[in-house]
Scaffold this motif. Sequence first.
Motif, short mmCIF file in Angstrom:
data_model
loop_
_atom_site.label_atom_id
_atom_site.label_comp_id
_atom_site.label_asym_id
_atom_site.label_seq_id
_atom_site.Cartn_x
_atom_site.Cartn_y
_atom_site.Cartn_z
N GLN A 285 0.82 -1.21 0.00
CA GLN A 285 0.00 0.00 0.00
C GLN A 285 0.86 1.26 0.00
O GLN A 285 1.85 1.36 0.71
CB GLN A 285 -0.91 0.01 1.23
CG GLN A 285 -1.97 1.10 1.24
CD GLN A 285 -2.91 0.92 2.42
OE1 GLN A 285 -2.59 1.30 3.55
NE2 GLN A 285 -4.09 0.33 2.17
N GLN A 286 0.45 2.19 -0.83
CA GLN A 286 1.07 3.52 -0.86
C GLN A 286 1.08 4.11 0.55
O GLN A 286 0.08 4.08 1.25
CB GLN A 286 0.25 4.42 -1.80
CG GLN A 286 0.61 5.89 -1.78
CD GLN A 286 -0.45 6.72 -2.50
OE1 GLN A 286 -1.43 6.17 -3.03
NE2 GLN A 286 -0.26 8.03 -2.54
N ALA A 287 2.21 4.61 1.00
CA ALA A 287 2.31 5.19 2.34
C ALA A 287 1.81 6.64 2.31
O ALA A 287 2.28 7.45 1.51
CB ALA A 287 3.74 5.14 2.85
N VAL A 288 0.85 6.91 3.16
CA VAL A 288 0.36 8.29 3.33
C VAL A 288 0.35 8.57 4.83
O VAL A 288 -0.16 7.78 5.61
CB VAL A 288 -1.04 8.49 2.72
CG1 VAL A 288 -0.99 8.44 1.22
CG2 VAL A 288 -2.03 7.47 3.25
N HIS A 289 0.92 9.67 5.24
CA HIS A 289 0.95 9.95 6.66
C HIS A 289 1.32 11.41 6.89
O HIS A 289 1.71 12.14 5.98
CB HIS A 289 1.95 9.04 7.38
CG HIS A 289 3.34 9.08 6.80
ND1 HIS A 289 3.79 8.13 5.92
CD2 HIS A 289 4.36 9.96 6.95
CE1 HIS A 289 5.04 8.42 5.56
NE2 HIS A 289 5.39 9.53 6.17
N TYR A 290 1.20 11.79 8.15
CA TYR A 290 1.63 13.12 8.59
C TYR A 290 2.51 12.90 9.80
O TYR A 290 2.22 12.10 10.68
CB TYR A 290 0.41 13.96 8.97
CG TYR A 290 0.74 15.37 9.39
CD1 TYR A 290 0.74 16.40 8.46
CD2 TYR A 290 1.05 15.67 10.72
CE1 TYR A 290 1.04 17.70 8.84
CE2 TYR A 290 1.36 16.97 11.11
CZ TYR A 290 1.35 17.98 10.16
OH TYR A 290 1.65 19.27 10.53
N LYS A 291 3.61 13.64 9.85
CA LYS A 291 4.50 13.53 10.99
C LYS A 291 4.56 14.85 11.76
O LYS A 291 4.66 15.92 11.16
CB LYS A 291 5.92 13.14 10.54
CG LYS A 291 6.11 11.66 10.30
CD LYS A 291 7.58 11.33 10.12
CE LYS A 291 7.80 9.82 10.04
NZ LYS A 291 9.24 9.49 9.94
#
Length: 441
Positions: A285-291
């Motif tokens: 799965q394509q990684a999508v996130h906020y850090k």
Amino acid sequence: MELLWLRSLKEDFIAMNPSLYKKFSNPKKITLHFGQLKMELKAVVRKTLAYDTIGLSHKLHSKFLIPKDVPYEIYNDDGDVYIGPLIAYISLSKYKQLLNQKYVKSLPSFLDYNSVKGVIVICAEDSINLKSGTIEGYYLSKGQKKWKEGIFPLPDAIFNHSLMNQNRISSLQKKIGDKVFNSYRLNLNKWETWQLLSTNSKIAPHLPYTEKYTNIAKVKGLLEKYHSLYLKPASRARGIGQMKLDKERRGISLVDFEKNKLFFKDYQDLSKFLDRKISTNYIVQQAVHYKAKNRHVDFRLVLQKNSDRKWGLTGLVARIAKEGSIITNAQGRDQSILGKKALKSIFGLSDEKAKSIISQMTDIVIEAVNMYEKNGYHLGDLAADIALDPNLHIWLLELQLNYGVNARTTEGLTEFFQRVVSTPFKYAKALSGFTSKNTED
């Protein structure tokens, strides 16, 4: 109507005020319903009873327990009297382990019982006997807020939290009607979720691109395109087995759900590792996130059906990972805070913009859930894991029936947990026929 237990009344009688008796068309007998139990009782007039009160014998009994230490709601339908609701919660555990479950221990303290009333029974799959039409379980005694054991008839409605197979669920539905919710208990398969939801033009833009893991070529193609990927077991929950891959100048880095870090100089080395590591179905799965401060941040949105039998947002919680963790589940989480607070404090949004984002998240999840219900699932309680990227684009990561909120003692989240616990039982009450309109007539 009110229910009064009378010691002076014979066990096979039902008593009422003369005016109420007349409203019932002066019956000789009345059928009393408690869950799926039906009892034919002789009707008798008692002038001492208030108009909206019926009397039942304190000695009323059958092969089932009809608790007398809980407040009931009552309605009549075409001359029959219904007392309840009788709601069963089927736990994931075996019957002998029921009282050791965290959820069961929490229920007496966090459930808004006054909004439900009646008899709430916790049971297990192995304590349900379809042939005899009985469930063995524990009911919640309102006054003492503790569990008491008994044998009960099949209930008005069921909140399923077990791994019961679909044949047995169907058998229950034949007995009580379409009043078993979360009837597909096994957690929603991530690959099947992608296959279904990606066909919806409203949802597809909010899904990270996903493929079924087959070989290293699949990983290489997607990592070259997206630079960061997740490998996830298709059916497991709570982040177990997840791995995050990042393309770097000198090779590929991998971090697993336990924060172990590995580096591979090329895809051949990575392939050898994955061949040893992966023994079940996985997705890529394509990684999508906020850090925020080098910590992953995502959201858990709880969607539940309410007393109006409609989907509604119960609450949104932001989950902040421990430093270096790729998951925000309990094992990898540093803290949880209310979703709106996180949108304002972490993402820097105004109050109005935060409300708008929450509304958009809710609409996307409802659209997704409606697709499942059109396919025959009866759902009433679920959670969605959601990411918000730096551009404020909403990504739907996962839908879960087997979820936790871990908010029992978290500062500021106790009321949220109370709503999560109580709302499914309000929905079960509505399914049972005990609506405000019925019980006030």
